[in-house]
Scaffold this active site. Structure first.
Site, PDB file in Angstrom:
ATOM      1  N   CYS A 175      -2.168  -4.512  -6.968  1.00  0.00           N
ATOM      2  CA  CYS A 175      -2.439  -3.104  -6.630  1.00  0.00           C
ATOM      3  C   CYS A 175      -3.836  -2.925  -6.042  1.00  0.00           C
ATOM      4  O   CYS A 175      -4.158  -1.861  -5.533  1.00  0.00           O
ATOM      5  CB  CYS A 175      -2.277  -2.219  -7.861  1.00  0.00           C
ATOM      6  SG  CYS A 175      -0.583  -2.130  -8.464  1.00  0.00           S
ATOM      7  N   HIS A 192      -3.132   1.371  -1.251  1.00  0.00           N
ATOM      8  CA  HIS A 192      -1.961   0.911  -1.984  1.00  0.00           C
ATOM      9  C   HIS A 192      -1.119   2.142  -2.261  1.00  0.00           C
ATOM     10  O   HIS A 192      -1.629   3.153  -2.723  1.00  0.00           O
ATOM     11  CB  HIS A 192      -2.416   0.247  -3.291  1.00  0.00           C
ATOM     12  CG  HIS A 192      -1.286  -0.175  -4.163  1.00  0.00           C
ATOM     13  ND1 HIS A 192      -0.531  -1.291  -3.902  1.00  0.00           N
ATOM     14  CD2 HIS A 192      -0.778   0.362  -5.286  1.00  0.00           C
ATOM     15  CE1 HIS A 192       0.382  -1.431  -4.843  1.00  0.00           C
ATOM     16  NE2 HIS A 192       0.252  -0.424  -5.692  1.00  0.00           N
ATOM     17  N   HIS A 224       2.495   4.364  -3.543  1.00  0.00           N
ATOM     18  CA  HIS A 224       3.652   4.515  -4.420  1.00  0.00           C
ATOM     19  C   HIS A 224       4.351   5.811  -4.071  1.00  0.00           C
ATOM     20  O   HIS A 224       3.729   6.744  -3.570  1.00  0.00           O
ATOM     21  CB  HIS A 224       3.241   4.586  -5.899  1.00  0.00           C
ATOM     22  CG  HIS A 224       2.783   3.291  -6.457  1.00  0.00           C
ATOM     23  ND1 HIS A 224       3.649   2.299  -6.846  1.00  0.00           N
ATOM     24  CD2 HIS A 224       1.541   2.817  -6.684  1.00  0.00           C
ATOM     25  CE1 HIS A 224       2.950   1.268  -7.288  1.00  0.00           C
ATOM     26  NE2 HIS A 224       1.666   1.553  -7.200  1.00  0.00           N
ATOM     27  N   HIS A 261       2.287  12.976   0.274  1.00  0.00           N
ATOM     28  CA  HIS A 261       1.933  12.267   1.511  1.00  0.00           C
ATOM     29  C   HIS A 261       0.421  12.184   1.711  1.00  0.00           C
ATOM     30  O   HIS A 261      -0.088  12.355   2.810  1.00  0.00           O
ATOM     31  CB  HIS A 261       2.597  12.924   2.733  1.00  0.00           C
ATOM     32  CG  HIS A 261       4.064  12.693   2.774  1.00  0.00           C
ATOM     33  ND1 HIS A 261       4.952  13.520   2.124  1.00  0.00           N
ATOM     34  CD2 HIS A 261       4.797  11.726   3.368  1.00  0.00           C
ATOM     35  CE1 HIS A 261       6.177  13.080   2.330  1.00  0.00           C
ATOM     36  NE2 HIS A 261       6.117  11.977   3.075  1.00  0.00           N
ATOM     37  N   GLU A 293       5.550   5.674 -11.791  1.00  0.00           N
ATOM     38  CA  GLU A 293       5.025   4.892 -10.667  1.00  0.00           C
ATOM     39  C   GLU A 293       6.142   4.019 -10.121  1.00  0.00           C
ATOM     40  O   GLU A 293       6.322   3.878  -8.920  1.00  0.00           O
ATOM     41  CB  GLU A 293       3.846   4.038 -11.112  1.00  0.00           C
ATOM     42  CG  GLU A 293       3.245   3.216 -10.004  1.00  0.00           C
ATOM     43  CD  GLU A 293       2.058   2.411 -10.470  1.00  0.00           C
ATOM     44  OE1 GLU A 293       1.991   1.232 -10.086  1.00  0.00           O
ATOM     45  OE2 GLU A 293       1.203   2.928 -11.209  1.00  0.00           O
TER      46      GLU A 293
END
Length: 127
Positions: A16, A22, A24, A67, A111
């Site tokens: 991560c 990174h 999700h 977003h 997550e």
């Protein structure tokens, strides 16, 4: 974490840890509590109007987080590490400002299907 070296970040966050970011696709679930102090509206049959709840969720969760690069686009995460735990705290704090007092029971942030955080506020108790 800005307070750790590259090596420490790699050791702590593993895959991560990525200097380019990174991502999700988090899922959040909210549990609204029906406490004795909260009254069910006799006309609607609800503790909180679901249309209002959707608007609160839009303002507290979607607008600031959807977003977005949490570390770059969300001021809260400029000084707070953007872990799932801290995302749950962020959602809790934002919703608590909008919802009637005592109605928010817990925030659950996924997550992944295996990495789930449950937050019940500062006076959290285990499930």
């Amino acid at each position: 974490s800005k307070s750790l070296s590259d090596e420490e970040n790699l050791k702590l966050f593993g895959k991560c840890n990525n200097p380019n970011g990174h991502g999700h696709n988090y899922k959040a679930r909210l549990l609204i509590s029906l406490l004795f102090s909260l009254q069910i509206d006799p006309v609607s049959g609800m503790v909180i109007n679901l249309t209002d709840l959707k608007e609160y969720m839009q303002e507290a969760i979607m607008e600031p987080l959807d977003h977005k690069n949490l570390d770059k686009d969300v001021p809260y995460f400029a000084e707070v590490v953007s872990t799932t735990e801290n995302v749950a705290v962020f959602i809790w704090e934002n919703l608590k400002k909008l919802l009637p007092m005592g109605i928010l029971y817990k925030v659950k942030v996924y997550e992944t299907d295996q990495n789930i955080v449950v937050y019940k506020g500062e006076e959290a108790i285990s499930e």
